[in-house]
Design a protein around this motif. Structure first.
Motif, PDB file in Angstrom:
ATOM      1  N   VAL B  15      49.245  57.036  48.711  1.00 17.41           N
ATOM      2  CA  VAL B  15      48.941  57.073  47.271  1.00 17.41           C
ATOM      3  C   VAL B  15      48.153  55.846  46.839  1.00 17.41           C
ATOM      4  O   VAL B  15      47.107  55.954  46.195  1.00 17.41           O
ATOM      5  CB  VAL B  15      50.249  57.180  46.458  1.00 17.41           C
ATOM      6  N   LEU B  16      48.637  54.640  47.240  1.00 17.64           N
ATOM      7  CA  LEU B  16      47.995  53.407  46.765  1.00 17.64           C
ATOM      8  C   LEU B  16      46.549  53.278  47.249  1.00 17.64           C
ATOM      9  O   LEU B  16      45.650  53.021  46.435  1.00 17.64           O
ATOM     10  CB  LEU B  16      48.833  52.201  47.178  1.00 17.64           C
ATOM     11  N   LEU B  19      44.438  55.517  45.240  1.00 17.67           N
ATOM     12  CA  LEU B  19      44.216  55.045  43.874  1.00 17.67           C
ATOM     13  C   LEU B  19      43.203  53.913  43.853  1.00 17.67           C
ATOM     14  O   LEU B  19      42.384  53.806  42.931  1.00 17.67           O
ATOM     15  CB  LEU B  19      45.544  54.592  43.257  1.00 17.67           C
ATOM     16  N   ILE B  20      43.251  53.027  44.884  1.00 16.74           N
ATOM     17  CA  ILE B  20      42.274  51.931  44.940  1.00 16.74           C
ATOM     18  C   ILE B  20      40.864  52.496  45.107  1.00 16.74           C
ATOM     19  O   ILE B  20      39.911  52.034  44.460  1.00 16.74           O
ATOM     20  CB  ILE B  20      42.631  50.956  46.087  1.00 16.74           C
ATOM     21  N   VAL B  22      39.930  55.411  44.005  1.00 18.97           N
ATOM     22  CA  VAL B  22      39.564  55.960  42.694  1.00 18.97           C
ATOM     23  C   VAL B  22      39.103  54.841  41.762  1.00 18.97           C
ATOM     24  O   VAL B  22      38.135  55.007  40.998  1.00 18.97           O
ATOM     25  CB  VAL B  22      40.762  56.721  42.088  1.00 18.97           C
ATOM     26  N   ALA B  23      39.780  53.662  41.841  1.00 23.27           N
ATOM     27  CA  ALA B  23      39.389  52.530  40.987  1.00 23.27           C
ATOM     28  C   ALA B  23      37.963  52.096  41.292  1.00 23.27           C
ATOM     29  O   ALA B  23      37.172  51.825  40.375  1.00 23.27           O
ATOM     30  CB  ALA B  23      40.359  51.370  41.197  1.00 23.27           C
ATOM     31  N   CYS B  24      37.619  52.031  42.584  1.00 25.47           N
ATOM     32  CA  CYS B  24      36.236  51.696  42.958  1.00 25.47           C
ATOM     33  C   CYS B  24      35.281  52.749  42.397  1.00 25.47           C
ATOM     34  O   CYS B  24      34.191  52.426  41.906  1.00 25.47           O
ATOM     35  CB  CYS B  24      36.084  51.614  44.476  1.00 25.47           C
TER      36      CYS B  24
END
Lengths: 188, 300
Positions: B15-16, B19-20, B22-24
């Motif tokens: 998951v993490l 998500l990272i 997705v943040a990029c």
């Protein structure tokens, strides 16, 4: 008519179930999330506090770090993501940078939590400082890259120092919240 | 759905990183499509604008009370200063009245075409969105008023900035001190044209001034009419030298405490006539020196 349920064999061991209990439990569990959510909202309001802009990332990062180290169940990655989007919408900086910083702090805290949860407070403080320096350096690099020119460095140093300095206060707040709000369901 | 514990753990570990990533993606999206992010932010700001106003109100009252108390303390000295200033102002009033008369006579003789009076909208500043990267304020506006992107914001004393984003009930004004602000200005005494460039500090720099006609300490800086949405002659500030060879503008507007702003709409105030061979400007960001502009003869 209310049906009779026999008393449990070992009273006091089973959690009380029911709607009231579940609401109570849910609210207590969402305290960390709500704290960061409202802290972001309040610090984006025009309070004219000195250093208000730099205080917001400081408080967010320290809070996420503490809850991710000690109680990651109440600060899951998805919650950090939602909070990051929220902070990004309210802060008018380059989009996504705050979000990335928060996820990195969360990830570092999560991966080192078996060590970090046992160490002395001062060591934890130092580790947080190092993480903050790294994350703020990344933020500066990203801001420069996205703005295509060198951004002034001093506000970022100030942000790091502020985060480092506000950590003990937030730690005390965290311990108090954990002991008396989150983990106090049975005595309430 | 029954899932094995191992699978669920593996999923939890993914998951993490996801998500990272997705943040990029969000960072890239913010760079690729600024409009989307800005729309989202302005909508949120629109929703929160009344709440921000509620927070700003007691502060303003408090500042008013404390200002009043200070005024009472300095009453005597203030009175003396005001009397002296009043006598000097009366002299200047006579001069101004004589000049206005003379001006009216000359304009009547020259068949002068008066400028269009620009329309303006006033609004209260509800939030200072200045951060580490930008100098900007958020303006609360009546939903019925039409404020356009590129509007010129002035306070009582001088130029404050330009409207960069417009929401339904709010508008964002980029201050002249922001690092992306570049405005063509005229220096009034030395008659030199220059560019005023903000650098996120309180004093924007003067760049691209002629080397044989350097800015004079203390001379007035006004806008020049080289871009269509900004007319000539708006007061900006005065020149100050931080050190030799580094002239800056001290803004006339009080940029630390902007309270009320007037947003003027100078767009299309001068429409160039249609001529054969004239290439129409691309909409937005078009700049062109206008030979028919009113103040050209005074400054050029």
């Amino acid at each position: 008519m209310k049906t009779f349920t026999p008393p449990p064999i070992r009273p006091g061991i089973h959690p009380r179930s029911g709607l009231g209990y579940r609401i109570d439990h849910g609210v207590r569990s969402s305290v960390p999330f709500l704290f960061v959510f409202f802290a972001t909202l309040v610090l984006s309001a025009p309070l004219n506090l000195p250093g208000q802009v730099e205080l917001m990332p400081a408080i967010i990062m320290a809070t996420i770090f503490l809850w991710s180290v000690f109680v990651p169940a109440l600060m899951p990655s998805l919650a950090v993501f939602v909070l990051g989007i929220w902070a990004d919408i309210l802060s008018f900086g380059p989009a996504g940078v705050m979000l990335l910083m928060m996820l990195i702090v969360h990830g570092v805290a999560l991966s080192g939590r078996y060590t970090l949860a046992r160490v002395n407070f001062f060591v934890l403080w130092l580790v947080f400082g190092v993480v903050m320096v790294g994350v703020t350096a990344l933020q500066w690099v990203l801001c420069c890259a996205l703005a295509l020119h060198i951004v002034e460095f001093l506000p970022f140093v100030f942000e790091t120092v502020l985060a480092f300095g506000s950590f003990p206060v937030l730690y005390v707040g965290f311990v108090w919240t954990y002991r008396f709000v989150v983990n106090n369901a049975d005595r309430a | 759905m029954p899932v094995s514990i191992q699978f669920r753990q593996a999923l939890g570990k993914l998951v993490l990183p996801a998500l990272i990533l997705v943040a990029c993606g969000v960072i890239l999206l913010g760079k690729a499509d600024r409009g989307l992010i800005e729309k989202l932010r302005m909508n949120t700001a629109d929703l929160l604008a009344p709440a921000y106003g509620l927070v700003a109100w007691p502060q303003e009252k408090l500042r008013w009370v404390s200002g009043n108390l200070q005024d009472i303390r300095n009453l005597e000295a203030e009175n003396i200063r005001l009397r002296a200033e009043n006598t000097s102002l009366r002299h200047w009033y006579d001069v101004a009245a004589a000049l206005a008369d003379e001006n009216a006579t000359l304009k009547a003789n020259l068949h002068w075409i008066p400028d269009n009076a620009p329309t303006f909208v006033s609004g209260r500043v509800v939030r200072d969105t200045s951060g580490l990267y930008a100098r900007a304020v958020l303006l609360s506006l009546n939903p019925d008023t039409a404020v356009r992107k590129g509007g010129i914001a002035l306070d009582g004393a001088g130029l404050v900035g330009r409207v960069t984003e417009v929401g339904r009930r709010s508008a964002r004004v980029l201050l002249i001190t922001d690092s992306s602000s570049r405005l063509p200005v005229t220096l009034e005494s030395s008659h030199a044209a220059a560019i005023m460039a903000g650098d996120n500090s309180a004093l924007p720099r003067i760049i691209f001034y002629p080397q044989d006609n350097v800015p004079i300490e203390g001379e007035r800086v006004v806008t020049n009419g080289e871009i269509e949405s900004l007319p000539a002659g708006l007061p900006v500030g005065h020149v100050h030298y931080l050190r030799p060879g580094q002239p800056v503008v001290v803004p006339a507007a009080d940029l630390d405490h902007v309270d009320m702003l007037r947003v003027f709409d100078y767009e299309d105030s001068v429409v160039p006539p249609d001529a054969p061979g004239r290439v129409p400007l691309p909409s937005g960001g078009g700049t062109m020196p206008l030979p028919t502009h009113s103040d050209q003869g005074l400054h050029g």
